[in-house]
Scaffold this motif. Structure first.
Motif, mmCIF file in Angstrom:
data_model
loop_
_atom_site.group_PDB
_atom_site.id
_atom_site.type_symbol
_atom_site.label_atom_id
_atom_site.label_comp_id
_atom_site.label_asym_id
_atom_site.label_seq_id
_atom_site.Cartn_x
_atom_site.Cartn_y
_atom_site.Cartn_z
ATOM 1 N N GLY A 11 0.829 -1.192 0.000
ATOM 2 C CA GLY A 11 0.000 0.000 0.000
ATOM 3 C C GLY A 11 0.864 1.242 0.000
ATOM 4 O O GLY A 11 2.093 1.159 0.043
ATOM 5 N N SER A 12 0.213 2.401 -0.050
ATOM 6 C CA SER A 12 0.979 3.644 -0.090
ATOM 7 C C SER A 12 0.165 4.799 0.454
ATOM 8 O O SER A 12 -1.066 4.755 0.509
ATOM 9 C CB SER A 12 1.421 3.966 -1.522
ATOM 10 O OG SER A 12 0.301 4.360 -2.297
ATOM 11 N N SER A 28 -1.403 19.684 2.530
ATOM 12 C CA SER A 28 -2.763 20.213 2.399
ATOM 13 C C SER A 28 -3.759 19.222 1.816
ATOM 14 O O SER A 28 -4.964 19.478 1.838
ATOM 15 C CB SER A 28 -2.746 21.478 1.526
ATOM 16 O OG SER A 28 -2.001 22.510 2.152
ATOM 17 N N SER A 29 -3.291 18.096 1.260
ATOM 18 C CA SER A 29 -4.188 17.052 0.757
ATOM 19 C C SER A 29 -3.430 15.736 0.746
ATOM 20 O O SER A 29 -2.192 15.716 0.826
ATOM 21 C CB SER A 29 -4.712 17.392 -0.644
ATOM 22 O OG SER A 29 -3.650 17.617 -1.557
ATOM 23 N N LEU A 30 -4.176 14.625 0.637
ATOM 24 C CA LEU A 30 -3.499 13.326 0.675
ATOM 25 C C LEU A 30 -4.339 12.243 0.012
ATOM 26 O O LEU A 30 -5.555 12.361 -0.126
ATOM 27 C CB LEU A 30 -3.155 12.931 2.119
ATOM 28 C CG LEU A 30 -4.295 12.658 3.109
ATOM 29 C CD1 LEU A 30 -4.799 11.217 3.029
ATOM 30 C CD2 LEU A 30 -3.847 12.965 4.530
ATOM 31 N N LYS A 31 -3.640 11.184 -0.391
ATOM 32 C CA LYS A 31 -4.258 9.966 -0.905
ATOM 33 C C LYS A 31 -3.632 8.784 -0.173
ATOM 34 O O LYS A 31 -2.411 8.707 -0.047
ATOM 35 C CB LYS A 31 -4.005 9.805 -2.406
ATOM 36 C CG LYS A 31 -4.609 10.885 -3.283
ATOM 37 C CD LYS A 31 -4.282 10.618 -4.754
ATOM 38 C CE LYS A 31 -4.895 11.669 -5.660
ATOM 39 N NZ LYS A 31 -4.612 11.388 -7.106
ATOM 40 N N ALA A 32 -4.470 7.865 0.292
ATOM 41 C CA ALA A 32 -3.952 6.694 1.000
ATOM 42 C C ALA A 32 -4.685 5.452 0.521
ATOM 43 O O ALA A 32 -5.918 5.413 0.522
ATOM 44 C CB ALA A 32 -4.116 6.867 2.504
ATOM 45 N N PHE A 33 -3.910 4.434 0.105
ATOM 46 C CA PHE A 33 -4.490 3.206 -0.441
ATOM 47 C C PHE A 33 -4.050 1.996 0.375
ATOM 48 O O PHE A 33 -2.961 1.978 0.914
ATOM 49 C CB PHE A 33 -4.052 3.011 -1.895
ATOM 50 C CG PHE A 33 -4.497 4.121 -2.807
ATOM 51 C CD1 PHE A 33 -5.764 4.121 -3.358
ATOM 52 C CD2 PHE A 33 -3.638 5.169 -3.103
ATOM 53 C CE1 PHE A 33 -6.172 5.144 -4.199
ATOM 54 C CE2 PHE A 33 -4.038 6.197 -3.949
ATOM 55 C CZ PHE A 33 -5.306 6.184 -4.494
#
Length: 237
Positions: A177-178, A232-237
């Protein structure tokens, strides 16, 4: 004949010493017979466009890293000025740079997205206001169940306030994951991506912990600016 032998030995010793004069070594007065000489100088290594660069460095005022190899320093400084620079940090801490986040996705698709349909076990991303997971002082905490896309962090009270983070779960599935953090809202500007695959075995955590970023201060957004309080923003999988 004995004098000639001694002179030859001295000559070989001098030549060997000259060949290694650019390597700073630890003092030898306290070394035991089975100890090795250890270089005192550290190196900073990174990969860009498939090529690995390395340079000795020193810290100026304990905050600014100065690369001693001028060629590597020029390349590194140029990278840090890219408006959409994507930094990729592997599970073992190696660093690679890409011109954009989209280029990173093209080069490392398996490392940047986890298939939640194959493994429905939920991971939790926890972000902290302070370094060392708020263990040294009280601060804000936010937990996000993954996968999660957050185009802005202002509504969570964490805009430009993240200093450390952790990814945990309770069942240890061990899948890739990341997490990617962006400097601006809506996944814009510079980014930094961390990948994980297996639990770290840290006994100080109750759950299985897969990713630990103790201090975003240790990673650069651009020259003289680090990632601490810059998300200020993020993506997590």
């Amino acid at each position: 004949m004995r004098k000639i032998t001694i002179l030859i030995a001295l000559f070989i010793g001098i030549m060997f010493g000259c060949q290694n004069s650019d390597l700073e070594l630890a003092p030898t007065e306290n070394l035991q017979s089975n100890d090795r000489l250890i270089p005192l100088r550290e190196t900073f290594d990174f990969t860009y466009n498939g090529k690995t660069y390395s340079s000795p460095f020193y810290m100026e005022n304990d905050t600014i890293m100065i690369l001693e190899d001028e060629e590597v320093a020029v390349i590194y400084d140029r990278l840090l000025e890219l408006p959409d620079l994507a930094t990729y940090v592997t599970p073992n801490g190696d660093i690679a740079y890409y011109d954009t986040y989209n280029e990173l996705l093209e080069k490392l698709p398996k490392q940047t997205q986890r298939n939640s349909l194959v493994n429905p076990i939920k991971y939790t991303l926890t972000v902290y206001e302070h370094a060392n997971y708020n263990r040294d002082r009280t601060g804000k905490i936010q937990n996000f169940e993954m996968p999660v896309l957050l185009p802005e962090l202002k509504s969570y009270g964490m805009n430009d306030m993240i200093s450390s983070c952790a990814v945990t779960n309770s069942l240890n599935p061990g899948t890739i994951g990341s997490v990617t953090f962006f400097r601006d809202p809506n996944y814009q500007a510079q980014s930094i991506t961390f990948t994980y695959a297996f639990p770290l075995g840290d006994p100080t955590w109750n759950n299985y912990v897969f990713l630990l970023v103790e201090n975003f201060h240790n990673y650069k957004v651009k020259k003289k600016i680090n990632w601490n309080d810059r998300i200020s923003s993020l993506k997590a999988f």
